[in-house]
Scaffold this active site. Structure first.
Site: not given
Ligand SMILES: NC(=O)c1ccc[n+]([C@@H]2O[C@H](COP(=O)([O-])OP(=O)(O)OC[C@H]3O[C@@H](n4cnc5c(N)ncnc54)[C@H](OP(=O)(O)O)[C@@H]3O)[C@@H](O)[C@H]2O)c1
Length: 303
Positions: A17, A66, A68, A131, A156
Site C-alpha cells: 500500500g 485496509a 480503501t 468506508y 488525504w
Molecule cells: N488513502 C487515503 O487517502 C487515506 C486517508 C485517511 C486514512 N487512510 C488510512 O491509512 C491507511 C493506509 O492507507 P493507504 O492509502 O496506504 O491504503 P492503500 O494504498 O489502499 O493500501 C492498503 C493495502 O491493503 C491491502 N489490502 C486490501 N484488502 C486486503 C485484504 N483483504 N487482505 C490483505 N490486504 C489487503 C491493499 O492491497 P490491494 O492494493 O491489492 O487492494 C493495499 O496493499 C489505511 O488504514 C487507510 O484507511 C488512508
C-alpha cells in the site's frame, strides 16, 4: 515482548500500500520485520489473520492494510467491515495474547465534515459512508479489547508510487487545457513517507521497554500533514512543484464544487484534523502539507 538484546519482531501488514510500502523501509532498521500483503494474508478472513499473528509472534503489529475503495465500499459493505473492522479487532486480541502492541491507522472520513474548525479526538464521529463507518468500527473494536495500541487517524494520504490525487493531477494536467477541481473539500494532505517515518520515530521512543511505553500512551491520535487545504489549492500546488511544467497542456484550473461530481459515497467537506494532542504527547509533528509536497515531488526526475 523481547528483552534488551533481542531484536524487535515487527509484523507489517499492507506492505504494497501507499503507507505500507514506506513503512517497510522505515521500520526495517528497527528489528526483524515480517511484511505481508494480500494474498499472503487476507484480512477479509479474520481467523486466518489471527493464525498469522500466532505464527509470527510479533512484539509489534503495524497494520497498514485496509479496504480503501471509498465508492466501491458502498456496494461491498460486508467486505469493508471484515477488513476494516472485524480483523483489526482480532489483531488487537492477538496482540494482547502475544504481549504485543498494535499500531493501526484510521481516517478523517469517520467525521461528517460539518464543523468549521479542525477536528480533535474529542469530536464525535459521524461517518457519511460505508468506508468511514467500517473504519470507525475498526477503531472501536481495537478500543474494546483494551490492549496496548496506537490508532493514528490520518487524512488525504498520497504517494508517488501508487495512484493518488497527486499522480492523478499530474496525469490530468497533460490531457487537456482545463481541469475542474473542487474548492469545497478541505483536509490535510499527508505524504505517506512522512507518516511512515513518524511511525518509526514512535517505535524509537518506545525503546526496549516498549510494552510499558505503549501502555502509557495507548489511545487514539490525529496525525496528518500540518495545515490544511482545499482540493483546489492542493492541485495548484502540485502543478507548481511539477518538475516538468513544460509537459503540462493545462492552461487553467476551474473551481468546482462536490455537488458537480456525483459519486456513490458521500464525502465529508471539511475534515481537517487537529494534531495538537499527538504533538503534545510525542513531541513530533508532520511538516506543513505544502513543504512535504515539495519534498515528495522533488524526487520526480524531469523527463
Ligand atoms: N488513502 C487515503 O487517502 C487515506 C486517508 C485517511 C486514512 N487512510 C488510512 O491509512 C491507511 C493506509 O492507507 P493507504 O492509502 O496506504 O491504503 P492503500 O494504498 O489502499 O493500501 C492498503 C493495502 O491493503 C491491502 N489490502 C486490501 N484488502 C486486503 C485484504 N483483504 N487482505 C490483505 N490486504 C489487503 C491493499 O492491497 P490491494 O492494493 O491489492 O487492494 C493495499 O496493499 C489505511 O488504514 C487507510 O484507511 C488512508
Amino acid at each position: 515482548m523481547t528483552g534488551h538484546n533481542q531484536p524487535l519482531r515487527i509484523l507489517l501488514l499492507g506492505k504494497y500500500g501507499q503507507l505500507g510500502w514506506e513503512l517497510h523501509r522505515t521500520l526495517s532498521p528497527l528489528g526483524e520485520i515480517t511484511a505481508l500483503d494480500y494474498p499472503e494474508i487476507d484480512l477479509s478472513n479474520p481467523e486466518r489473520a489471527r493464525r498469522c499473528v500466532q505464527a509470527v509472534q510479533p512484539d509489534i503489529i503495524v497494520n497498514a492494510s485496509a479496504y480503501t475503495a471509498v465508492d466501491r465500499a458502498e456496494s461491498e459493505p460486508e467486505l469493508a467491515a471484515a477488513i476494516n473492522a472485524t480483523t483489526p479487532g482480532v489483531l488487537a486480541e492477538e496482540a494482547v495474547a502475544q504481549r504485543a502492541a498494535l499500531i493501526h491507522y484510521s481516517t478523517d472520513y469517520v467525521f461528517d465534515g460539518s464543523l468549521n474548525r479542525p477536528y480533535t479526538e474529542e469530536d464525535l464521529p459521524n461517518p457519511l459512508g460505508v468506508y468511514g463507518q467500517s473504519k470507525l468500527e475498526g477503531e472501536q473494536a481495537i478500543q474494546r479489547v483494551s490492549g496496548s495500541y496506537l490508532i493514528l487517524r490520518t487524512s488525504w494520504v498520497y504517494s508517488l508510487r501508487r495512484d493518488s490525487f497527486v499522480t492523478k493531477v499530474l496525469s490530468w494536467s497533460r490531457q487537456g487545457s482545463t481541469l475542474r477541481v473542487v474548492t469545497d473539500q478541505i483536509s490535510n494532505p499527508t505524504w505517506a513517507r512522512m507518516l511512515a517515518e513518524t511511525t518509526s520515530l514512535l517505535l524509537m521512543q518506545a525503546g526496549s521497554d516498549n510494552l510499558d511505553w505503549f501502555q502509557d500512551v495507548t489511545g487514539l491520535y490525529h496525525l496528518a500533514g500540518s495545515g490544511y487545504s482545499s482540493r483546489m489549492e492542493w492541485a495548484q500546488a502540485i502543478l507548481r512543484y511539477d518538475p516538468d511544467p513544460d509537459g503540462q497542456t493545462i492552461r487553467e484550473i476551474l473551481p468546482s464544487i462536490t455537488a458537480d461530481f456525483p459519486t456513490l459515497a458521500r464525502r465529508p467537506l471539511f475534515s481537517a484534523l487537529n494534531c495538537d494532542h499527538f504533538t503534545r504527547t510525542f513531541g513530533l509533528r508532520l511538516p506543513d502539507w505544502e513543504t512535504a509536497l515539495m519534498l515528495a515531488m522533488s524526487e520526480i526526475k524531469p523527463s
